[in-house]
Motif scaffolding. Structure first.
Motif, mmCIF file in Angstrom:
data_model
loop_
_atom_site.group_PDB
_atom_site.id
_atom_site.type_symbol
_atom_site.label_atom_id
_atom_site.label_comp_id
_atom_site.label_asym_id
_atom_site.label_seq_id
_atom_site.Cartn_x
_atom_site.Cartn_y
_atom_site.Cartn_z
ATOM 1 N N ASP A 72 0.804 -1.233 0.000
ATOM 2 C CA ASP A 72 0.000 0.000 0.000
ATOM 3 C C ASP A 72 0.839 1.286 0.000
ATOM 4 O O ASP A 72 0.673 2.139 0.866
ATOM 5 N N ASP A 116 -1.636 -2.235 -4.158
ATOM 6 C CA ASP A 116 -1.866 -0.787 -4.127
ATOM 7 C C ASP A 116 -0.557 0.008 -4.244
ATOM 8 O O ASP A 116 -0.175 0.755 -3.338
ATOM 9 N N ASN A 160 -6.866 -3.437 -4.840
ATOM 10 C CA ASN A 160 -8.013 -2.806 -5.507
ATOM 11 C C ASN A 160 -7.596 -1.541 -6.263
ATOM 12 O O ASN A 160 -8.116 -1.258 -7.342
ATOM 13 N N HIS A 161 -6.617 -0.791 -5.732
ATOM 14 C CA HIS A 161 -6.192 0.428 -6.437
ATOM 15 C C HIS A 161 -5.363 0.104 -7.684
ATOM 16 O O HIS A 161 -5.198 0.959 -8.545
ATOM 17 N N HIS A 184 -4.571 -9.403 -0.724
ATOM 18 C CA HIS A 184 -4.596 -7.978 -0.390
ATOM 19 C C HIS A 184 -5.535 -7.690 0.790
ATOM 20 O O HIS A 184 -5.170 -6.992 1.727
ATOM 21 N N HIS A 208 -3.934 -3.493 2.772
ATOM 22 C CA HIS A 208 -5.247 -2.911 2.467
ATOM 23 C C HIS A 208 -5.855 -2.059 3.580
ATOM 24 O O HIS A 208 -6.460 -1.030 3.310
#
Ligand code: FE2
Length: 282
Positions: A62, A94, A127-128, A197, A217
């Motif tokens: 992240d 991410d 997700n990003h 994640h 995450h």
């Protein structure tokens, strides 16, 4: 959202507005995001082969580059990771905050390339990474930088005849995770580490033969207040937010607090974190 969660979030938002308005605001925005905690964990199991005694794994997660985290900061992180002399480097999703708005450049690839681990560098989608049409560009970036993607797949980490399984899932929010598929190569005797994640997948993963789940995450909540804890965590990081959890007799989950920030550029009682795992055969 249940009533308790709603009250906690409402109170949290209010306290954030009030509490982070003075010196603590400056601290949360300018100081704490640049600090780093290195969390060291020992993982001991009779299923870890002797050949992997003292094997060192560094996990980062992240980074959310482009949102109050830049390449100069990332360059320092790369040096810190390399100075830890890991055998294996793992990235759990991410990389940039918004792939479609990020100024993609060679320097990022060079820094990822510079990360050094003799037994390999692996990554999974967050997700990003899938969001903002990032799927392909993230794939190319990591590919050029010698990172191997684990997307419902696994690699056998080998030392002589000894080995363990390192598996990884696709992102749960914007991808299609498939746990069985990720474990297809596994045999009964294999010690198994699975990258996912989203930490809350642990409640499903515990029904599979996985020893260690490594996630990110949550950002640890980013802002944690005394007596209240985290104020907000994203979907799939509402139950397991930070640190180590014993999920079952077999499965242990470690949730990394991440490096960057998202949504709000603050960290409070929740420093950026690197995980260093050392394997031990028992
Ligand atoms: Fe995420």
């Amino acid at each position: 959202m249940n009533r308790r969660t709603f009250l906690k979030r409402s109170l949290g938002s209010l306290l954030t507005l009030l509490g982070l308005s003075g010196g603590s605001y400056f601290y949360a925005r300018e100081i704490e995001p640049s600090l780093l905690t290195i969390t060291e964990e020992s993982i001991t199991s009779s299923q870890i082969p002797n050949a992997f005694n003292q094997f060192k794994i560094v996990q980062f997660s992240d980074t959310h580059l482009g949102f109050h985290y830049n390449l100069e900061q990332f360059e320092k992180l790369v040096s810190k990771i390399n100075n830890l002399e890991p055998d294996l480097i793992l990235f759990t999703g991410d990389l940039v905050d918004e792939p479609n708005n990020y100024h993609w450049n060679n320097k990022l690839i060079q820094l990822l390339q510079k990360l050094n681990a003799p037994e390999g560098k692996f990554w999974i989608y967050g997700n990003h990474d899938h969001g903002g049409y990032g799927t392909d560009i993230l794939y190319e970036t990591f590919e050029i930088a010698d990172f191997t993607l684990l997307q419902n797949s696994a690699s056998r980490i080998q030392r002589g005849d000894a080995s363990f399984i390192l598996a990884g899932l696709d992102d749960a929010m914007l991808g299609n995770p498939n746990i069985s598929q990720s474990l297809e190569e596994r045999t009964d005797s294999d010690f198994t580490i699975l990258l996912a994640h989203e930490p809350d997948l642990a409640d499903t993963i515990k029904d599979y033969p996985v020893d260690i789940q490594l996630s990110g995450h949550s950002h640890g909540g980013q802002v944690r207040l005394p007596f209240i804890g985290d104020l907000y965590t994203p979907a799939y990081a509402e139950k397991y937010v930070q640190g180590k959890y014993t999920i079952s007799d077999k499965l242990t989950l470690y949730v990394n607090s991440g490096i960057g920030t998202t949504r709000l550029p603050y960290r409070f009682f929740c420093r950026p974190e690197l995980h260093v795992f050392t394997l031990h055969s028992s």
